[in-house]
Write an enzyme that holds these catalytic residues in place. Structure first.
Site, PDB file in Angstrom:
ATOM      1  N   GLU A  52      13.509  -7.222  35.003  1.00 46.19           N
ATOM      2  CA  GLU A  52      13.332  -7.513  36.434  1.00 46.19           C
ATOM      3  C   GLU A  52      12.347  -6.507  37.001  1.00 46.19           C
ATOM      4  O   GLU A  52      11.868  -5.622  36.284  1.00 46.19           O
ATOM      5  CB  GLU A  52      14.682  -7.463  37.165  1.00 46.19           C
ATOM      6  CG  GLU A  52      15.594  -8.633  36.786  1.00 46.19           C
ATOM      7  CD  GLU A  52      16.912  -8.648  37.530  1.00 46.19           C
ATOM      8  OE1 GLU A  52      17.099  -7.873  38.484  1.00 46.19           O
ATOM      9  OE2 GLU A  52      17.778  -9.431  37.126  1.00 46.19           O
TER      10      GLU A  52
ATOM     11  N   HIS B  22      15.838  -8.697  49.726  1.00 46.83           N
ATOM     12  CA  HIS B  22      15.442  -9.335  48.466  1.00 46.83           C
ATOM     13  C   HIS B  22      14.240 -10.213  48.766  1.00 46.83           C
ATOM     14  O   HIS B  22      14.237 -10.974  49.729  1.00 46.83           O
ATOM     15  CB  HIS B  22      16.591 -10.181  47.905  1.00 46.83           C
ATOM     16  CG  HIS B  22      16.388 -10.549  46.464  1.00 46.83           C
ATOM     17  ND1 HIS B  22      15.444 -11.468  46.065  1.00 46.83           N
ATOM     18  CD2 HIS B  22      16.974 -10.099  45.329  1.00 46.83           C
ATOM     19  CE1 HIS B  22      15.478 -11.577  44.744  1.00 46.83           C
ATOM     20  NE2 HIS B  22      16.400 -10.752  44.270  1.00 46.83           N
TER      21      HIS B  22
ATOM     22  N   ARG C 123      11.002  -4.007  44.591  1.00 51.35           N
ATOM     23  CA  ARG C 123      11.415  -5.047  45.531  1.00 51.35           C
ATOM     24  C   ARG C 123      10.850  -4.904  46.935  1.00 51.35           C
ATOM     25  O   ARG C 123      10.479  -5.883  47.573  1.00 51.35           O
ATOM     26  CB  ARG C 123      12.930  -4.959  45.668  1.00 51.35           C
ATOM     27  CG  ARG C 123      13.573  -6.173  45.185  1.00 51.35           C
ATOM     28  CD  ARG C 123      15.029  -6.028  45.180  1.00 51.35           C
ATOM     29  NE  ARG C 123      15.456  -6.696  43.958  1.00 51.35           N
ATOM     30  CZ  ARG C 123      16.694  -6.852  43.624  1.00 51.35           C
ATOM     31  NH1 ARG C 123      17.647  -6.364  44.383  1.00 51.35           N
ATOM     32  NH2 ARG C 123      17.009  -7.489  42.530  1.00 51.35           N
TER      33      ARG C 123
ATOM     34  N   HIS D  32      19.747  -7.980  51.575  1.00 47.53           N
ATOM     35  CA  HIS D  32      20.405  -8.155  50.280  1.00 47.53           C
ATOM     36  C   HIS D  32      21.349  -7.021  49.924  1.00 47.53           C
ATOM     37  O   HIS D  32      22.452  -7.240  49.457  1.00 47.53           O
ATOM     38  CB  HIS D  32      19.311  -8.292  49.226  1.00 47.53           C
ATOM     39  CG  HIS D  32      19.796  -8.589  47.849  1.00 47.53           C
ATOM     40  ND1 HIS D  32      20.514  -9.716  47.549  1.00 47.53           N
ATOM     41  CD2 HIS D  32      19.653  -7.907  46.668  1.00 47.53           C
ATOM     42  CE1 HIS D  32      20.800  -9.732  46.253  1.00 47.53           C
ATOM     43  NE2 HIS D  32      20.294  -8.637  45.703  1.00 47.53           N
TER      44      HIS D  32
ATOM     45  N   ARG E  68      16.801   0.343  45.889  1.00 49.83           N
ATOM     46  CA  ARG E  68      17.570   0.213  44.641  1.00 49.83           C
ATOM     47  C   ARG E  68      16.770  -0.533  43.574  1.00 49.83           C
ATOM     48  O   ARG E  68      16.151  -1.562  43.850  1.00 49.83           O
ATOM     49  CB  ARG E  68      18.866  -0.554  44.925  1.00 49.83           C
ATOM     50  CG  ARG E  68      19.710  -0.827  43.709  1.00 49.83           C
ATOM     51  CD  ARG E  68      20.985  -1.528  44.106  1.00 49.83           C
ATOM     52  NE  ARG E  68      20.717  -2.805  44.721  1.00 49.83           N
ATOM     53  CZ  ARG E  68      20.604  -3.955  44.063  1.00 49.83           C
ATOM     54  NH1 ARG E  68      20.732  -3.990  42.745  1.00 49.83           N
ATOM     55  NH2 ARG E  68      20.363  -5.083  44.701  1.00 49.83           N
TER      56      ARG E  68
HETATM   57  C1  SIN Z   1      18.748 -10.789  41.456  1.00 48.14           C
HETATM   58  O1  SIN Z   1      19.259 -11.474  40.596  1.00 48.14           O
HETATM   59  O2  SIN Z   1      17.578 -10.879  41.799  1.00 48.14           O
HETATM   60  C2  SIN Z   1      19.609  -9.799  42.177  1.00 48.14           C
HETATM   61  C3  SIN Z   1      19.907  -8.678  41.304  1.00 48.14           C
HETATM   62  C4  SIN Z   1      20.082  -7.444  42.141  1.00 48.14           C
HETATM   63  O3  SIN Z   1      20.139  -7.513  43.361  1.00 48.14           O
HETATM   64  O4  SIN Z   1      20.093  -6.375  41.552  1.00 48.14           O
END
Ligand code: SIN
Length: 524
Positions: A111, A227, A273, A330, A365
Site C-alpha cells: 500500500e 483516506h 496518504r 478515515h 499514519r
Molecule cells: C485501506 O484499505 O485502504 C485502509 C487501510 C488503512 O486505513 O490502513
C-alpha cells in the site's frame, strides 16, 4: 452497581485482544455500543502491515512508519509496534485468524508509502472482519469475560485524578454504574465528526470525549487522516475503496482521463496518504477523479470481493469501469495521550488503539498500521493493567464523585439535525485544507451549537455531546498549529516548522510539548 477488576470500553481489535489477556488476571467486563462485530476494526479492508521476514524487514517497516509520520512519530512507540507486531500476529494465527494464502504461504500486498509488500489480508478485502470475528470467537470461550453489547459509555467516574469506572447506558436506556480496578478505553475513532467519512456510525469519539471531560490529556487532535479514495457518488455511502487497489496497480485519473500523481510525488499513486488526498482534492476542482483498474489482468472479483459486491449495487465493475472517488475522514492520529503501556495522565485509566495517542503514527499514519497498533498496544495496556492490579490494593469500594445528568426529552430528529450541522461545518472549515478564517468560523459554529446542545440521556444525545467535545478540541488544536505537517494542511501556513512538537489539550488549555516527551503520570 457492578464491580469488576477490569472494564474495557470498546469491542474492536484493541479491546478484544486486551480482554483476552486481562481475563487471566481477573474479572473483565467488555462493553460495546453496538453489536460486537460493529467497529472500525471490522471495516478495515486493506489489511495488517507486519514485518514477518526478520530484522531487516522490521527495520524497513520502522523507516516507512517514520517517513509517513512526517517528523512527528514517537520513535520508541514505532519501534515497539514493528518489533512486537510479528509475535502478536503469530498469536492471531494461533487463534484461528485465516489470512489469505497462496500455495500455503501468507500472501502479502503493498500500500501507499510502504517500501515493499508486507500487508496481510483476509478474504480478499475483509481483513478487519476476519480478525474481529476470530478474536470474538476466542473471547466468547473465556468465562471470566462478560460481554455487554448495545451499551454506551456515558461518563468516567473519578475520585480526584483517579478513574474508578464508568457510568453506562444499556440498550434499555437504563443507567448503570460500573466500578472497576482499572478501565481501558478501546472505543476507536471519531470519523463521524465529519460529514464525509469511511467510518461506521459508531465512530463518534466517545472514549476521547469521556477522557477529556474527566480531565485526561488529549494530544495531536489536529491530525485527522483523510483516506484519498472513498466512493464518490451522490446518495451513495462513502464506502472505502481500499488503498490495496492502488497497491495492486490502480491508477488515479483526473476529469480529462489523465494520470496526475507524477505532478505531486515520486511514488505516484503509492505516495503517502495525505499527499494523495490533497492531490485528489486539487484535481477534483476540475471534475471527478477516478480509480482505474481497467488495465489489470488480475481476478479482481476474487481479490476484492467486498468492494466488487458494493460496486455492483451501482452497476460498476473494477476491471471494466472508472470508479469515482474523493477523500473522506478515515483515521484520527491524535487521541487520549498515553505512554507505550497505554497509561493515560489519569491513574486507573488506560487507552489503546485509535482512541489513544502514543505518537506512533506522528502526523500521518502509514497504511494498514492501525490493526497492528490495536493488537500491540492493546496487549501492552492489558499487561500494565495487570501489573497495576498486582501492585495495588483493591480500590473498588471507593464511591465516585461524578454523576451524569438526568433525562430531558429531546427528539431524535432534533439531535440528527444538530449532528448534521456539526459534521457539515467541520467538513467545510476544519477538513482537509484549512486556514485561520475557516477554523475560526468552525469555532464560532461549534460555540453556537453548544447553546443548543441536546442534553437527553439517550445514545444519540450522548454521541452528539461527544462529537462536540472532539470537534472543539480538533478546531482549537488546528488553529494553534501554524504549520503544515502530515495530515494537517494549512493553506495560510503551507511550510513545515523546523522543530516538531506535539499539542496537548487538557481542561480547556492547549500547550505544546517536545517530541518524545514522557507522559507525566499521576501516581498510580
Ligand atoms: C485501506 O484499505 O485502504 C485502509 C487501510 C488503512 O486505513 O490502513
Amino acid at each position: 452497581m457492578k464491580r469488576v477488576d477490569f472494564l474495557v470500553i470498546g469491542g474492536g481489535i484493541a479491546g478484544l485482544s486486551a480482554a483476552i489477556r486481562l481475563a487471566a488476571a481477573g474479572s473483565v467486563l467488555l462493553v460495546s455500543k453496538d453489536a460486537l462485530a460493529e467497529s472500525n476494526t471490522a471495516y478495515a479492508q486493506g489489511g495488517i502491515a507486519v514485518a514477518m521476514g526478520g530484522d531487516e524487514d522490521v527495520a524497513l517497516h520502522l523507516e516507512d512508519t517514520l517517513a509517513a509520520g512526517d517528523g512527528l512519530v514517537n520513535r520508541s512507540a514505532a519501534a515497539i509496534l514493528v518489533e512486537q507486531g510479528p509475535q502478536r500476529v503469530q498469536e492471531l494465527l494461533a487463534w484461528g485468524t485465516a489470512f489469505d494464502r497462496e500455495a500455503g504461504k501468507l500472501m502479502l500486498t503493498r500500500e501507499g508509502a510502504h517500501s515493499l509488500p508486507r500487508i496481510l489480508h483476509a478474504n480478499g478485502d475483509a481483513t478487519g472482519r476476519e480478525i474481529a470475528l476470530s478474536l470474538l470467537r476466542h473471547v466468547r470461550e473465556i468465562p471470566t469475560i462478560e460481554l455487554l453489547e448495545w451499551t454506551t459509555g456515558v461518563e468516567l467516574l473519578t475520585i480526584g485524578d483517579r478513574v474508578t469506572g464508568a457510568t453506562l447506558l444499556d440498550g434499555d436506556e437504563t443507567l448503570q454504574t460500573v466500578l472497576a480496578g482499572s478501565t481501558l478505553l478501546a472505543s476507536g475513532g471519531a470519523g463521524q465528526v465529519y460529514s464525509d467519512t469511511t467510518n461506521p456510525a459508531v465512530a463518534t469519539g466517545d472514549g476521547i470525549a469521556m477522557a477529556y471531560r474527566a480531565g485526561a490529556e488529549v494530544s495531536d487532535m489536529e491530525f485527522y487522516q483523510f483516506h484519498p479514495t472513498a466512493f464518490a457518488m451522490d446518495g451513495a455511502p462513502r464506502f472505502l475503496m481500499s488503498e490495496a487497489l492502488r497497491g495492486e496497480g490502480a491508477f488515479l485519473l483526473n476529469a480529462k482521463g489523465e494520470r496526475f500523481m507524477q505532478h505531486y510525488h515520486p511514488l505516484l499513486e503509492l505516495a503517502p496518504r495525505d499527499v494523495v488526498a490533497r492531490a485528489i482534492t486539487r484535481e477534483g476542482l476540475d471534475g471527478t477523479v477516478y480509480l482505474d483498474m481497467r488495465h489489470s489482468t488480475k481476478d479482481l472479483k476474487a481479490r476484492f470481493p467486498g468492494i466488487s459486491a458494493f460496486l455492483s449495487r451501482y452497476d460498476l465493475e473494477l476491471g471494466r469501469d472508472l470508479i469515482p472517488v474523493r477523500p473522506a475522514a478515515h483515521y484520527l492520529m491524535g487521541g487520549v495521550r498515553t505512554d507505550v503501556h497505554g497509561r493515560t495522565s489519569l491513574a486507573g485509566l488506560y487507552a489503546a488503539g485509535e482512541v489513544a495517542c502514543t505518537g506512533v503514527h506522528g502526523a500521518n499514519r502509514l497504511a494498514s498500521n492501525s490493526l497492528l497498533e490495536g493488537l500491540v498496544f492493546g496487549a501492552l495496556a492489558a499487561d500494565a493493567m495487570i501489573h497495576e492490579r498486582r501492585g495495588s490494593q483493591q480500590r473498588s469500594a471507593l464511591e465516585p464523585e461524578s454523576s451524569p445528568e438526568g433525562k430531558i426529552d429531546v427528539g431524535d430528529a432534533y439531535i440528527a439535525a444538530w449532528i448534521t450541522e456539526l459534521r457539515n461545518l467541520m467538513w467545510l472549515d476544519a477538513g482537509l485544507l484549512r486556514d485561520a478564517a475557516g477554523l475560526r468560523r468552525a469555532g464560532e459554529g461549534l460555540a453556537a451549537l453548544a447553546l443548543r446542545m441536546p442534553e437527553a440521556l439517550t445514545r444519540p444525545a450522548i454521541e452528539a455531546r461527544n462529537l462536540h467535545t472532539v470537534a472543539t478540541v480538533i478546531v482549537v488544536s488546528a488553529l494553534a498549529r501554524e504549520e503544515s505537517r502530515g495530515a494537517h494542511y494549512r493553506n495560510d501556513f503551507p511550510q513545515r516548522d523546523l522543530i516538531a512538537y506535539h499539542s496537548v489539550m487538557q481542561r480547556g488549555h492547549l500547550r505544546s510539548i517536545a517530541l518524545d516527551s514522557d507522559l507525566t503520570l499521576t501516581a498510580i
